[in-house]
Design an enzyme around this catalytic site. Structure first.
Site, PDB file in Angstrom:
ATOM      1  N   GLY A  11      13.814   8.960   4.028  1.00 10.27           N
ATOM      2  CA  GLY A  11      13.300   7.587   3.924  1.00 10.27           C
ATOM      3  C   GLY A  11      13.408   7.094   2.499  1.00 10.27           C
ATOM      4  N   ALA A  12      14.553   7.424   1.877  1.00  7.76           N
ATOM      5  CA  ALA A  12      14.669   7.244   0.413  1.00  7.76           C
ATOM      6  C   ALA A  12      15.246   5.899   0.005  1.00  7.76           C
ATOM      7  CB  ALA A  12      15.536   8.366  -0.170  1.00  7.76           C
ATOM      8  N   GLY A  15      10.986   1.676  -1.278  1.00  6.63           N
ATOM      9  CA  GLY A  15       9.565   2.022  -1.307  1.00  6.63           C
ATOM     10  C   GLY A  15       9.256   3.343  -2.002  1.00  6.63           C
ATOM     11  N   SER A 143      -1.268   9.571   5.039  1.00  9.05           N
ATOM     12  CA  SER A 143      -1.873   8.245   4.861  1.00  9.05           C
ATOM     13  C   SER A 143      -3.376   8.421   5.029  1.00  9.05           C
ATOM     14  CB  SER A 143      -1.343   7.302   5.951  1.00  9.05           C
ATOM     15  OG  SER A 143      -2.128   6.130   6.041  1.00  9.05           O
ATOM     16  N   TYR A 156      -0.290   4.318  15.235  1.00 15.44           N
ATOM     17  CA  TYR A 156       0.022   4.696  13.847  1.00 15.44           C
ATOM     18  C   TYR A 156      -0.964   5.756  13.346  1.00 15.44           C
ATOM     19  CZ  TYR A 156       0.910   4.492   8.864  1.00 15.44           C
ATOM     20  OH  TYR A 156       1.197   4.842   7.571  1.00 15.44           O
ATOM     21  N   LYS A 160      -0.270   9.696  12.177  1.00  8.79           N
ATOM     22  CA  LYS A 160      -0.606  10.274  10.863  1.00  8.79           C
ATOM     23  C   LYS A 160      -1.656  11.380  10.993  1.00  8.79           C
ATOM     24  CE  LYS A 160       2.322   8.069   8.299  1.00  8.79           C
ATOM     25  NZ  LYS A 160       3.381   8.764   7.553  1.00  8.79           N
ATOM     26  N   VAL A 189      -0.536   0.430  -0.248  1.00  9.08           N
ATOM     27  CA  VAL A 189       0.562   0.472  -1.216  1.00  9.08           C
ATOM     28  C   VAL A 189       1.476  -0.698  -0.898  1.00  9.08           C
ATOM     29  CG1 VAL A 189       2.405   1.873  -2.223  1.00  9.08           C
ATOM     30  CG2 VAL A 189       0.509   3.000  -1.033  1.00  9.08           C
ATOM     31  N   PHE A 193       6.424  -1.703   3.639  1.00 10.05           N
ATOM     32  CA  PHE A 193       5.668  -1.180   4.788  1.00 10.05           C
ATOM     33  C   PHE A 193       5.128  -2.308   5.687  1.00 10.05           C
ATOM     34  CE2 PHE A 193       1.554   0.117   6.584  1.00 10.05           C
ATOM     35  CZ  PHE A 193       1.880   1.286   7.245  1.00 10.05           C
TER      36      PHE A 193
END
Ligand code: 8X3
Length: 260
Positions: A11-12, A15, A143, A156, A160, A189, A193
């Protein structure tokens, strides 16, 4: 054969993932990056080399496809036969804020397939290599949703919570090896997202952070670097990072009468 240390980040393309790649590049590490958006990876690769990365390998990666994860892992292994020092298992997303009856099949599948099954696929692809080389540090991108819940967040937060359980289990299973594992658990953050969560509705995404000062991707990247750069006998099990303005999911201080 490279002499620098190697970090691999999923996921680079943007963000927290991209900021983490930049932070490690500045320290002269070699960096392997994966994401679905190859164009963004190419741009990031060039930037990482400018920042000081010793070597960069980038490869298309869709963590919801086991084949894609295995191909990515193979490319990272052939690019860095000297081994992997840090794995940042970062790919993840939230979609929508619907309550249970309104959550769509697509939302359920995307969040579970990416945040849970995708993270598992990445761990299963890289862990045997780390165990074989007898070194490494895994960061799972958790998270506050890994231990708090909120209305409209059932899938979600479930995803997590599942990742949190996986991290804690691995902490037990890896005991007796030198492999470290850390859960990074941020609150608010400001990255892409919320734009992803609200499907490109930038006004709605911006309203999430209205009147408060959220964390930045760089804040999280610095904490990952801090944990990764502790002496080898130190395992930071969990880092919970909150903006000063956020005391819980439901308590966010907003200065709504001013422009910030
Ligand atoms: C993101 C934090 O509060 O939107 O992981 O679930 S929250």
């Amino acid at each position: 054969m490279n002499s620098s240390k190697v970090v691999c980040i999923t996921g680079a393309s943007s963000g927290i993932g991209a900021a983490t790649a930049e932070t490690f590049a500045r320290q002269g590490w070699s960096v392997a990056i994966g994401a679905r958006r190859v164009d963004a990876l190419k741009d990031l690769s060039a930037n990482l080399l400018k920042l000081g990365a010793d070597k960069v390998v980038h490869c298309e990666l869709d963590v919801t496809s086991r084949k894609s994860v295995l191909e990515f892992a193979a490319k990272v292994k052939s690019g860095f036969p000297e081994g992997l020092d840090v794995l940042v298992n970062n790919a993840g997303l939230a979609l929508g804020t619907s309550r249970m009856p309104q959550v769509t099949d697509d939302e359920v599948d995307a969040m579970i397939d990416t945040n849970v099954k995708g993270a598992i696929s990445v761990l299963r692809a890289f862990l045997p290599w780390m165990l074989e080389q007898n070194r490494g540090h895994i960061f799972n991108m958790g998270s506050v949703a890994g231990f708090w819940v909120y209305e409209g967040g059932s899938i979600y937060t479930a995803s997590k919570h599942a990742l949190n359980a996986i991290t804690k289990t691995l902490r037990l299973e890896l005991n007796g090896t030198p492999i470290r594992i850390t859960s990074i658990d941020p609150g608010m953050v400001e990255t892409g997202f919320s734009e992803v969560r609200y499907r490109g509705d930038t006004d709605k995404a911006a309203s999430v952070y209205k009147g408060m000062t959220p964390l930045t991707a760089a804040d999280i990247a610095e904490c990952i670097w801090f944990a990764a750069s502790r002496p080898a006998h130190v395992n930071i099990d969990q880092m919970v990072l909150m903006p000063v303005d956020q005391a819980s999911v439901y308590k966010v201080h907003r200065r709504l009468n001013c422009s910030t």
